[in-house]
Design a protein around this motif. Structure first.
Motif, PDB file in Angstrom:
ATOM      1  N   VAL A 110       0.819  -1.223   0.000  1.00  0.00           N
ATOM      2  CA  VAL A 110       0.000   0.000   0.000  1.00  0.00           C
ATOM      3  C   VAL A 110       0.846   1.264   0.000  1.00  0.00           C
ATOM      4  CG1 VAL A 110      -2.011  -0.987   1.147  1.00  0.00           C
ATOM      5  CG2 VAL A 110      -0.223  -0.006   2.524  1.00  0.00           C
ATOM      6  N   PHE A 171      -2.678  -4.383   2.199  1.00  0.00           N
ATOM      7  CA  PHE A 171      -3.875  -3.633   1.812  1.00  0.00           C
ATOM      8  C   PHE A 171      -5.125  -4.198   2.489  1.00  0.00           C
ATOM      9  CE2 PHE A 171      -7.462  -2.478  -0.972  1.00  0.00           C
ATOM     10  CZ  PHE A 171      -7.314  -1.101  -0.983  1.00  0.00           C
ATOM     11  N   LYS A 175      -6.644  -0.922   4.317  1.00  0.00           N
ATOM     12  CA  LYS A 175      -7.666  -0.226   3.508  1.00  0.00           C
ATOM     13  C   LYS A 175      -8.752   0.414   4.364  1.00  0.00           C
ATOM     14  CE  LYS A 175     -10.258  -4.501   2.548  1.00  0.00           C
ATOM     15  NZ  LYS A 175     -10.621  -5.433   1.473  1.00  0.00           N
ATOM     16  N   GLU A 278      -6.353   3.690  -8.852  1.00  0.00           N
ATOM     17  CA  GLU A 278      -7.459   3.909  -7.919  1.00  0.00           C
ATOM     18  C   GLU A 278      -8.593   4.680  -8.611  1.00  0.00           C
ATOM     19  OE1 GLU A 278      -8.287   5.864  -3.530  1.00  0.00           O
ATOM     20  OE2 GLU A 278      -7.265   7.000  -5.075  1.00  0.00           O
TER      21      GLU A 278
END
Length: 357
Positions: A110, A171, A175, A278
């Motif tokens: 990440v 992640f 997240k 993203e």
């Protein structure tokens, strides 16, 4: 569900045979792909095989109960049947969760960006505290954490900081940290003892692979400049810091933590690629997100997700209504209790939606 599990088990056996086959010996890429597939299916197959074993035990016990006339043997068979069916019920629940669609990004590294919001210097100080919290959490889980860009204040806070966390399942846990974090505390500079409220924004992006997103070099404006920081930190005399502007979207990424211009450019491209990835995902998910809002929030950067109240020693996650009175431990990276609860809530919501749909 059992038909689906049989197919998964057959697929797993097929992968085992392929991996043992001589034609794959000299193809590391194929072996790697098969190995990843096998690793994903292993927990499901393991639980399914256990379920089949208890199913056989229950069937055997049932047969014994109907054939046996001795009350003692009958009671023992009844006990075995009850134990086996209870295990089957527990495994059914576990298998339902294991069969839920996986987030394809869960296994990725990440990129985390923390920015001070409302509250000026106090917000920047708390941004620094959050960076410390996440880096300590990464250390606890055996992940690697590296700063890519840092903008410090004279008081030792961070106006903004970007960093990469590398590690298995980073992640899948991080997240849930996307959104607005609110802090309530008495700043060191406050003489009247009044509690101030400040906010910090956290964005968590899955790291995108180069092969997933082709970037046209003609769409990029690349500038070099000298790295700078408060009190002479991160300063060097060469123009090694990099700023990349993606002209079609207006996205700007800076990287100035490395002494090498090449390394800074490489990292800046990695962050830009992840931001574009993203954006692409958000576009694809917009329709679904409009119809359904997950119980644990949307992960949008303007959504208030958590409050850290220092005078009361509590941390409250507003998405699931969880309050813990262990703020010192949490600020020292003890995040698993919060994140485990968020993972459970997320799974419960996905289960509910799968049963409805």
């Amino acid at each position: 569900m059992l038909d689906k599990l049989r197919l998964v088990s057959e697929k797993y056996e097929e992968l085992e045979q392929k991996m043992a086959s001589p034609e794959y010996y000299n193809d590391p890429a194929a072996i790697g792909r098969l190995s990843r597939e096998q690793k994903e299916l292993a927990p499901i197959v393991e639980a399914y095989r256990e379920y089949v074993r208890f199913e056989k035990n229950a069937a055997g016990a049932l047969e014994l109960m109907s054939a046996e006339s001795d009350p003692e043997f009958k009671a023992m068979a009844q006990e075995e049947y009850s134990a086996a069916t209870a295990e089957m019920e527990e495994l059914r629940g576990r298998l339902k969760l294991l069969l839920l669609p996986k987030d394809p990004n869960d296994s990725r590294n990440v990129i985390v960006e923390i920015r001070g919001g409302a509250g000026g210097d106090e917000a920047a100080l708390f941004a620094g505290s959050l960076y410390r919290m996440y880096s300590m959490y990464a250390e606890r889980r055996g992940w690697k954490c590296e700063i890519t860009n840092l903008n410090e204040t004279e008081l030792g806070g961070m106006k903004e900081v970007s960093f990469i966390i590398e590690g298995e399942g980073a992640f899948s846990r991080m997240k849930f940290e996307s959104g607005v974090h609110r802090v309530q505390r008495v700043p060191d500079t406050e003489t009247g003892g009044r509690i101030h409220t400040s906010t910090v924004t956290v964005a968590v992006l899955p790291e995108a692979e180069e092969v997933e997103l082709a970037i046209n070099p003609g769409d990029l404006q690349i500038d070099t400049f000298r790295a700078s920081g408060a009190g002479g930190q991160h300063v060097n005399k060469t123009e090694s810091a990099i700023r990349i502007t993606h002209i079609p979207t207006g996205l700007v990424v800076e990287c100035q933590d490395e002494r090498s211009q090449y390394k800074n450019k490489d990292r800046a491209m990695k962050i830009l690629r992840s931001k574009l990835y993203e954006m692409e995902q958000e576009k694809q998910n917009a329709e679904i997100a409009a119809q359904r809002k997950s119980q644990v929030g949307t992960g949008m950067r303007n959504e208030r997700i958590r409050t850290y109240n220092f005078p009361q020693g509590r941390v409250t996650d507003h998405r699931i209504g969880l309050t813990l009175y262990k703020i010192d431990a949490i600020m020292n990276g003890d995040l698993d209790e919060i994140i485990d609860a968020l993972v459970t809530a997320d799974q419960a919501e996905k289960l509910r939606m799968s049963e409805e749909g």
